[in-house]
Design a protein around this motif. Sequence first.
Motif, PDB file in Angstrom:
ATOM      1  N   SER A 103       3.065  23.675  10.166  1.00 31.30           N
ATOM      2  CA  SER A 103       2.992  24.779   9.948  1.00 31.30           C
ATOM      3  C   SER A 103       2.910  24.504   7.868  1.00 31.30           C
ATOM      4  N   GLN A 104       2.079  25.025   7.214  1.00 30.67           N
ATOM      5  CA  GLN A 104       2.473  24.906   5.884  1.00 30.67           C
ATOM      6  C   GLN A 104       4.071  25.479   5.305  1.00 30.67           C
ATOM      7  N   GLY A 105       4.629  24.366   5.199  1.00 33.33           N
ATOM      8  CA  GLY A 105       5.946  24.088   4.214  1.00 33.33           C
ATOM      9  C   GLY A 105       7.008  23.684   5.317  1.00 33.33           C
ATOM     10  N   THR A 106       6.564  23.050   6.908  1.00 25.51           N
ATOM     11  CA  THR A 106       7.143  22.338   7.637  1.00 25.51           C
ATOM     12  C   THR A 106       7.176  20.678   6.995  1.00 25.51           C
ATOM     13  N   GLN A 107       8.544  20.534   6.667  1.00 30.28           N
ATOM     14  CA  GLN A 107       9.084  19.119   5.775  1.00 30.28           C
ATOM     15  C   GLN A 107       8.759  18.194   7.139  1.00 30.28           C
ATOM     16  N   ILE A 108       8.441  16.717   5.959  1.00 26.44           N
ATOM     17  CA  ILE A 108       7.898  16.194   6.720  1.00 26.44           C
ATOM     18  C   ILE A 108       8.362  14.923   6.106  1.00 26.44           C
ATOM     19  N   GLY A 109       8.849  14.709   5.329  1.00 25.28           N
ATOM     20  CA  GLY A 109       9.709  13.504   5.125  1.00 25.28           C
ATOM     21  C   GLY A 109      10.672  14.085   3.500  1.00 25.28           C
ATOM     22  N   THR A 110      11.021  12.758   2.940  1.00 25.01           N
ATOM     23  CA  THR A 110      11.383  12.867   1.638  1.00 25.01           C
ATOM     24  C   THR A 110      10.543  12.221   0.507  1.00 25.01           C
ATOM     25  N   VAL A 111      11.534  12.178  -0.781  1.00 27.65           N
ATOM     26  CA  VAL A 111      10.074  10.860  -1.664  1.00 27.65           C
ATOM     27  C   VAL A 111      11.154  10.591  -2.083  1.00 27.65           C
ATOM     28  N   GLY A 112      10.310   9.090  -2.229  1.00 28.17           N
ATOM     29  CA  GLY A 112      10.569   7.727  -2.522  1.00 28.17           C
ATOM     30  C   GLY A 112       9.364   7.278  -3.619  1.00 28.17           C
ATOM     31  N   SER A 113       9.638   5.426  -2.717  1.00 32.11           N
ATOM     32  CA  SER A 113       9.089   4.384  -3.644  1.00 32.11           C
ATOM     33  C   SER A 113       8.708   3.288  -2.899  1.00 32.11           C
ATOM     34  N   THR A 114       9.061   3.820  -1.441  1.00 27.63           N
ATOM     35  CA  THR A 114       8.567   2.453  -0.501  1.00 27.63           C
ATOM     36  C   THR A 114       6.817   1.979  -0.751  1.00 27.63           C
ATOM     37  N   GLY A 115       6.818   0.568  -0.353  1.00 29.80           N
ATOM     38  CA  GLY A 115       5.450  -0.147  -0.504  1.00 29.80           C
ATOM     39  C   GLY A 115       5.349  -0.372  -1.776  1.00 29.80           C
ATOM     40  N   GLY A 116       3.757  -0.154  -2.577  1.00 30.04           N
ATOM     41  CA  GLY A 116       3.242  -0.490  -3.491  1.00 30.04           C
ATOM     42  C   GLY A 116       3.832   0.822  -4.929  1.00 30.04           C
ATOM     43  N   SER A 117       4.342   0.308  -4.638  1.00 26.56           N
ATOM     44  CA  SER A 117       5.414   1.423  -6.034  1.00 26.56           C
ATOM     45  C   SER A 117       6.337   1.486  -6.701  1.00 26.56           C
ATOM     46  N   SER A 121       0.607  -1.483   0.210  1.00 19.09           N
ATOM     47  CA  SER A 121       0.147   0.141  -0.127  1.00 19.09           C
ATOM     48  C   SER A 121       0.947   1.014   0.201  1.00 19.09           C
ATOM     49  N   TYR A 122       0.183   1.674   0.325  1.00 22.71           N
ATOM     50  CA  TYR A 122       1.358   3.911   0.881  1.00 22.71           C
ATOM     51  C   TYR A 122       2.617   3.239   1.467  1.00 22.71           C
ATOM     52  N   GLY A 123       3.281   2.255   1.539  1.00 23.95           N
ATOM     53  CA  GLY A 123       4.533   2.061   2.662  1.00 23.95           C
ATOM     54  C   GLY A 123       4.383   3.027   3.416  1.00 23.95           C
ATOM     55  N   ARG A 124       6.216   4.125   3.424  1.00 27.66           N
ATOM     56  CA  ARG A 124       5.740   4.945   4.857  1.00 27.66           C
ATOM     57  C   ARG A 124       5.262   6.491   4.043  1.00 27.66           C
ATOM     58  N   TRP A 125       3.649   6.733   4.714  1.00 26.19           N
ATOM     59  CA  TRP A 125       3.040   7.675   4.826  1.00 26.19           C
ATOM     60  C   TRP A 125       3.233   8.380   6.215  1.00 26.19           C
ATOM     61  N   VAL A 126       2.665   9.539   5.584  1.00 25.41           N
ATOM     62  CA  VAL A 126       1.825  10.556   6.609  1.00 25.41           C
ATOM     63  C   VAL A 126       0.531  11.021   6.307  1.00 25.41           C
ATOM     64  N   GLU A 127      -0.209  11.020   7.650  1.00 22.77           N
ATOM     65  CA  GLU A 127      -1.970  12.234   7.110  1.00 22.77           C
ATOM     66  C   GLU A 127      -1.753  13.939   7.932  1.00 22.77           C
ATOM     67  N   ILE A 128      -1.928  14.779   7.572  1.00 19.74           N
ATOM     68  CA  ILE A 128      -2.162  15.960   8.051  1.00 19.74           C
ATOM     69  C   ILE A 128      -3.542  16.216   7.886  1.00 19.74           C
ATOM     70  N   ARG A 137      -8.414  16.739   5.218  1.00 23.72           N
ATOM     71  CA  ARG A 137      -6.447  15.879   5.633  1.00 23.72           C
ATOM     72  C   ARG A 137      -6.254  15.823   4.547  1.00 23.72           C
ATOM     73  N   THR A 138      -4.956  15.609   4.693  1.00 22.30           N
ATOM     74  CA  THR A 138      -4.478  15.335   3.732  1.00 22.30           C
ATOM     75  C   THR A 138      -3.016  14.254   3.502  1.00 22.30           C
ATOM     76  N   ARG A 139      -2.930  13.373   2.306  1.00 25.66           N
ATOM     77  CA  ARG A 139      -1.620  12.334   3.092  1.00 25.66           C
ATOM     78  C   ARG A 139      -0.956  12.188   1.761  1.00 25.66           C
ATOM     79  N   TYR A 140       0.254  11.827   2.150  1.00 23.43           N
ATOM     80  CA  TYR A 140       1.421  11.751   1.463  1.00 23.43           C
ATOM     81  C   TYR A 140       2.540  10.548   1.848  1.00 23.43           C
ATOM     82  N   ALA A 141       2.178   9.683   0.542  1.00 19.49           N
ATOM     83  CA  ALA A 141       2.810   7.646   0.504  1.00 19.49           C
ATOM     84  C   ALA A 141       3.994   7.650  -0.516  1.00 19.49           C
ATOM     85  N   HIS A 142       4.184   6.078   0.472  1.00 22.00           N
ATOM     86  CA  HIS A 142       5.352   6.061  -0.538  1.00 22.00           C
ATOM     87  C   HIS A 142       7.182   7.236  -0.196  1.00 22.00           C
ATOM     88  N   LEU A 143       7.137   7.386   1.289  1.00 18.67           N
ATOM     89  CA  LEU A 143       8.360   8.522   1.341  1.00 18.67           C
ATOM     90  C   LEU A 143       9.028   7.410   1.795  1.00 18.67           C
TER      91      LEU A 143
END
Length: 304
Positions: A138-152, A104-111, A118-124
């Motif tokens: 805050s808007q612009g706070t880093q939450i991770g980096t782009v990757g290809s984890t999970g179903g990617s 599925s999402y692999g490493r992911w974040v829900e805000i 809500r917003t979701r950010y997946a495959h981190l």
Amino acid sequence: MPETSRPAWPKTLKFAIVALSAAFVATLAPQAASAQNAGALAVSHKSPFNCGKTFNANNWTGSPNHNPLGSIDWQNYGSDAINGEPVRATAAGTAYFYNAGNTSYGRWVEIRHSDGSRTRYAHLATQVKAAGSSMSVSQGTQIGTVGSTGGSNAPHLHYEQRTSGGGMDTSPTVEGTTVSVGQKKALKSTNGCGGSGGNPNTAEEVCGSGYAVIDSAALTGGRTYLLYNSGNGYNCVATLKTTNLNSSSAASAFLEPKGENRTTDSGSYQYYAGPVKRDAAGQCVKWGGSIGSSTYTSGFEHCG
């Protein structure tokens, strides 16, 4: 009185009450729907990438390999590769960190945002906090980096906008541009670019190459950040203003490895206080900062 001794209501009265209740609920339903739609418009989303970065936002028509319908795949644009790019909150809220492993999402974040959406950010590839953690962003706070984890199958950022009830917004709006199902649009990020009261700096830029945000705390008029550089074992603290920009006002940042003296940078600054850097590999640290009379001081933590 005991349940068995209560007088029974006449059936006709029961039916009348049920009918009135149903009618009352029916009159409220359109109002509730309108309130939810109004709430969906309350939060404005920027691109989840650094200021000035342009990437393709693909809202695919849907297939077994792209679910749910209405989600966006952020992908390469021209010669700009997305792999490893910092991922930032598109709007302020509370971020929750998860790891679905190889599915599925692999490493992911829900805000979760102030209006309940809500917003979701997946495959981190990486996350700034461990799975099971949460933090205010805050808007612009880093939450991770782009990757290809999970179903990617290739590096990209899977992104969703959802209502407070969890339903998908199939035509999400980012940077003032709506990307409907079947559309692909190249969007340039203004996240953290300044203007409209925005600070043109980021904590990573203030601390320098190799530093990544591992924690932060809100202040009235800004935010203080704790960063770590895994390459040299140093922590860094920076406090960034979000109000009274381009005008000097009191701000500070401090860092204190356990058992050692505290290092503080304080003064009258236009944009930020810091960076304060200390070698703290394997040590607990106390950190924080201030903007005006608003202060934050952590306990000793982040002991790795």
